[in-house]
Design an enzyme around this catalytic site. Structure first.
Site, PDB file in Angstrom:
ATOM      1  N   ARG A 204       0.831  -1.220   0.000  1.00 26.69           N
ATOM      2  CA  ARG A 204       0.000   0.000   0.000  1.00 26.69           C
ATOM      3  C   ARG A 204       0.865   1.270   0.000  1.00 26.69           C
ATOM      4  O   ARG A 204       0.544   2.254   0.671  1.00 26.69           O
ATOM      5  CB  ARG A 204      -0.920   0.031   1.225  1.00 26.69           C
ATOM      6  CG  ARG A 204      -1.994  -1.022   1.244  1.00 26.69           C
ATOM      7  CD  ARG A 204      -2.988  -0.866   0.101  1.00 26.69           C
ATOM      8  NE  ARG A 204      -4.113  -1.759   0.269  1.00 26.69           N
ATOM      9  CZ  ARG A 204      -4.131  -3.042  -0.107  1.00 26.69           C
ATOM     10  NH1 ARG A 204      -3.076  -3.564  -0.714  1.00 26.69           N
ATOM     11  NH2 ARG A 204      -5.193  -3.789   0.102  1.00 26.69           N
TER      12      ARG A 204
ATOM     13  N   SER B 237     -10.554  -0.650   3.463  1.00 24.27           N
ATOM     14  CA  SER B 237      -9.792  -0.810   4.708  1.00 24.27           C
ATOM     15  C   SER B 237      -9.347   0.557   5.200  1.00 24.27           C
ATOM     16  O   SER B 237      -8.700   1.299   4.460  1.00 24.27           O
ATOM     17  CB  SER B 237      -8.545  -1.658   4.467  1.00 24.27           C
ATOM     18  OG  SER B 237      -8.905  -2.913   3.973  1.00 24.27           O
TER      19      SER B 237
ATOM     20  N   GLU C 209      -4.742   3.845   6.604  1.00 24.32           N
ATOM     21  CA  GLU C 209      -4.425   3.598   5.198  1.00 24.32           C
ATOM     22  C   GLU C 209      -5.049   4.676   4.312  1.00 24.32           C
ATOM     23  O   GLU C 209      -4.532   4.985   3.248  1.00 24.32           O
ATOM     24  CB  GLU C 209      -4.945   2.208   4.823  1.00 24.32           C
ATOM     25  CG  GLU C 209      -4.291   1.603   3.605  1.00 24.32           C
ATOM     26  CD  GLU C 209      -5.264   1.423   2.476  1.00 24.32           C
ATOM     27  OE1 GLU C 209      -4.922   1.822   1.355  1.00 24.32           O
ATOM     28  OE2 GLU C 209      -6.367   0.913   2.710  1.00 24.32           O
TER      29      GLU C 209
HETATM   30  N1  EPU Z   1     -10.617 -10.694  10.309  1.00 21.56           N
HETATM   31  C1  EPU Z   1     -11.224 -10.773  11.520  1.00 21.56           C
HETATM   32  N2  EPU Z   1     -12.189  -9.843  11.831  1.00 21.56           N
HETATM   33  C2  EPU Z   1     -12.552  -8.867  10.976  1.00 21.56           C
HETATM   34  C3  EPU Z   1     -11.908  -8.775   9.723  1.00 21.56           C
HETATM   35  C4  EPU Z   1     -10.931  -9.704   9.401  1.00 21.56           C
HETATM   36  O1  EPU Z   1     -10.947 -11.658  12.333  1.00 21.56           O
HETATM   37  O2  EPU Z   1     -13.440  -8.086  11.315  1.00 21.56           O
HETATM   38  C5  EPU Z   1      -9.626 -11.723   9.933  1.00 21.56           C
HETATM   39  C6  EPU Z   1     -10.223 -12.635   8.851  1.00 21.56           C
HETATM   40  O3  EPU Z   1     -10.926 -13.690   9.421  1.00 21.56           O
HETATM   41  C7  EPU Z   1      -8.995 -13.131   8.124  1.00 21.56           C
HETATM   42  C8  EPU Z   1      -8.042 -11.944   8.251  1.00 21.56           C
HETATM   43  O4  EPU Z   1      -8.517 -11.115   9.290  1.00 21.56           O
HETATM   44  O5  EPU Z   1      -8.428 -14.214   8.784  1.00 21.56           O
HETATM   45  C9  EPU Z   1      -7.919 -11.161   6.951  1.00 21.56           C
HETATM   46  O6  EPU Z   1      -9.174 -10.638   6.574  1.00 21.56           O
HETATM   47  P1  EPU Z   1      -9.565 -10.350   5.049  1.00 21.56           P
HETATM   48  O7  EPU Z   1      -9.316 -11.552   4.214  1.00 21.56           O
HETATM   49  O8  EPU Z   1     -10.920  -9.758   5.025  1.00 21.56           O
HETATM   50  O9  EPU Z   1      -8.500  -9.287   4.530  1.00 21.56           O
HETATM   51  P2  EPU Z   1      -7.852  -8.019   5.240  1.00 21.56           P
HETATM   52  O10 EPU Z   1      -6.441  -8.328   5.585  1.00 21.56           O
HETATM   53  O11 EPU Z   1      -8.713  -7.510   6.340  1.00 21.56           O
HETATM   54  C10 EPU Z   1      -6.853  -7.051   3.046  1.00 21.56           C
HETATM   55  C11 EPU Z   1      -6.834  -5.749   2.312  1.00 21.56           C
HETATM   56  C12 EPU Z   1      -8.127  -5.557   1.545  1.00 21.56           C
HETATM   57  C13 EPU Z   1      -8.304  -6.699   0.573  1.00 21.56           C
HETATM   58  C14 EPU Z   1      -8.296  -8.016   1.374  1.00 21.56           C
HETATM   59  C15 EPU Z   1      -8.350  -9.222   0.478  1.00 21.56           C
HETATM   60  C16 EPU Z   1      -5.425  -4.230   3.577  1.00 21.56           C
HETATM   61  C17 EPU Z   1      -5.354  -3.041   4.473  1.00 21.56           C
HETATM   62  N3  EPU Z   1      -6.629  -4.652   3.237  1.00 21.56           N
HETATM   63  O12 EPU Z   1      -7.865  -6.963   4.035  1.00 21.56           O
HETATM   64  O13 EPU Z   1      -8.000  -4.355   0.796  1.00 21.56           O
HETATM   65  O14 EPU Z   1      -9.516  -6.576  -0.151  1.00 21.56           O
HETATM   66  O15 EPU Z   1      -7.085  -8.118   2.137  1.00 21.56           O
HETATM   67  O16 EPU Z   1      -7.129  -9.405  -0.160  1.00 21.56           O
HETATM   68  O17 EPU Z   1      -4.375  -4.755   3.198  1.00 21.56           O
HETATM   69  C18 EPU Z   1      -8.370  -2.015   0.940  1.00 21.56           C
HETATM   70  O18 EPU Z   1      -7.154  -1.869   0.903  1.00 21.56           O
HETATM   71  O19 EPU Z   1      -9.152  -1.031   1.012  1.00 21.56           O
HETATM   72  C19 EPU Z   1      -8.936  -3.349   0.934  1.00 21.56           C
HETATM   73  C20 EPU Z   1     -10.255  -3.580   1.058  1.00 21.56           C
END
Ligand code: EPU
Length: 339
Positions: A164, A238, A334
């Site tokens: 990012r 995010s 972010e």
């Molecule tokens: N999780 C929780 N609780 C929550 C949210 C997530 O326990 O409320 C856990 C999930 O269960 C999972 C882990 O956190 O084990 C990761 O969650 P998720 O797959 O939803 O992805 P993320 O890391 O929260 C990132 C990106 C997203 C992107 C997704 C999918 C960042 C800051 N965010 O989110 O990007 O869509 O991965 O690849 O890196 C964005 O940048 O705006 C964005 C939406």
């Protein structure tokens, strides 16, 4: 002749739907119009904001300067054996470009389906999702240098992409305006399925040999089921980055919370799932005034209607404080906070 408007509401120009105004506002439809704009020294000296889809911004107050809304359109491609070079104007909607490529069977950006925002903003924060980042398909971009009034091409190496992050958020911040981006795609699909949720959904659908269209549909389905649609509930995806911390700090967190969701992040570093940290602090789905966190994804802050930027910002500070006191980990925003 360029039209400079005054006192324009930005409510429809940011996906959070925050109702602030810009003192001056100009829409740029052709790259050359930037030369014309900056021939007038008053704009050179004034505080400026470059706005694409406004999908990664939080306006905390009225903007007392010039908002430059980039609306440069156009998508074209050139095929050379299996390689496809696609050039898109910075003002194109990112997902329109993804659809253009998927429909033409140009492989590489299908995992980035349905990300809100514009093409020109994509390299600035090196957008990423479901195991693919923009840098994986980026060839170069063309940008206007404000100080000299000339255009410059940035190669992938020039952009210094990171999680990012890019040079446009750091050393070059405010100096350049991206006008077009060139992508290197392929006629031969190399589908990226390592992200668990994609694999699971393909199994649910009984798909064993997915096409890029299948991936695009599955990714869109996962996004829609997890993330709020900005056209109905204001949000900027995010709100925080997933924190990357040194291994020794991680060991301390892990000792107390062995279930912490984490991923390897290069030599001596570990990436934590910020959504998990926030959820464990009790914030998931919480409504605070007109704002809150999304019930399916605690990493996403939302505007339930009528929220001010200050309100959202205040909530984000409370979240940072509570994650820090529980886990000793400092979350970083972010989104770009414009104040
Ligand atoms: N999780 C929780 N609780 C929550 C949210 C997530 O326990 O409320 C856990 C999930 O269960 C999972 C882990 O956190 O084990 C990761 O969650 P998720 O797959 O939803 O992805 P993320 O890391 O929260 C990132 C990106 C997203 C992107 C997704 C999918 C960042 C800051 N965010 O989110 O990007 O869509 O991965 O690849 O890196 C964005 O940048 O705006 C964005 C939406």
């Amino acid at each position: 002749m360029l039209q400079i408007q005054q006192n324009i509401s930005l409510k429809n120009f940011n996906t959070f739907g925050i109702d602030v105004s810009a003192k001056y506002f100009v829409e740029i439809n052709r790259a050359e119009e930037l030369i014309e704009l900056f021939m007038d020294s008053q704009w050179m000296e004034m505080e400026r904001l470059i706005l694409g889809g406004g999908s990664n911004m939080l306006f905390v107050k009225d903007f007392d300067g010039l908002v430059i809304h980039i609306n440069i359109r156009g998508m074209e491609h050139r095929i050379n054996h299996q390689q496809v070079l696609v050039v898109a104007g910075a003002g194109e909607v990112w997902n329109d470009l993804v659809n253009y490529c998927v429909n033409n069977e140009f492989a590489g950006m299908e995992n980035l389906s349905l990300i809100p925002g514009s093409v020109g903003a994509a390299p600035v924060q090196n957008i990423g999702a479901y195991g693919v980042e923009l840098k994986d398909i980026f060839a170069s971009c063309n940008a206007f240098e404000i100080a000299t009034g000339t255009f410059k091409t940035f190669s992938k190496a020039d952009c210094q992409f990171d999680y990012r992050d890019s040079i446009f958020k750091n050393d070059m911040k405010g100096h350049y305006i991206i006008v077009s981006v060139k992508f290197e795609l392929s006629l031969v699909a190399d589908v990226k399925l390592h992200y668990g949720a994609i694999k699971e959904e393909l199994i649910n659908r009984g798909i064993t040999e997915p096409t890029i269209k299948d991936i695009s549909q599955v990714v869109s389905y996962i996004r829609v089921s997890k993330l709020p649609d900005p056209s109905t509930i204001g949000n900027a995806g995010s709100f925080f980055k997933n924190p990357i911390i040194p291994k020794d700090e991680f060991n301390i967190v892990y000792e107390h919370f062995p279930e912490v969701v984490n991923y390897p992040a290069g030599d001596g570093f570990v990436k934590l799932a910020a959504g998990w940290l926030i959820e464990k602090c009790g914030w998931k789905g919480k409504v605070v005034g007109h704002t809150g966190t999304w019930h399916n994804q605690a990493l996403v802050l939302v505007n339930h209607g009528g929220a001010t930027g200050e309100e959202v910002y205040r909530l984000s500070s409370q979240i940072i404080d509570s994650v820090y006191s529980k886990f000793g980990v400092k979350l970083e925003r972010e989104v770009n906070v414009v104040d």
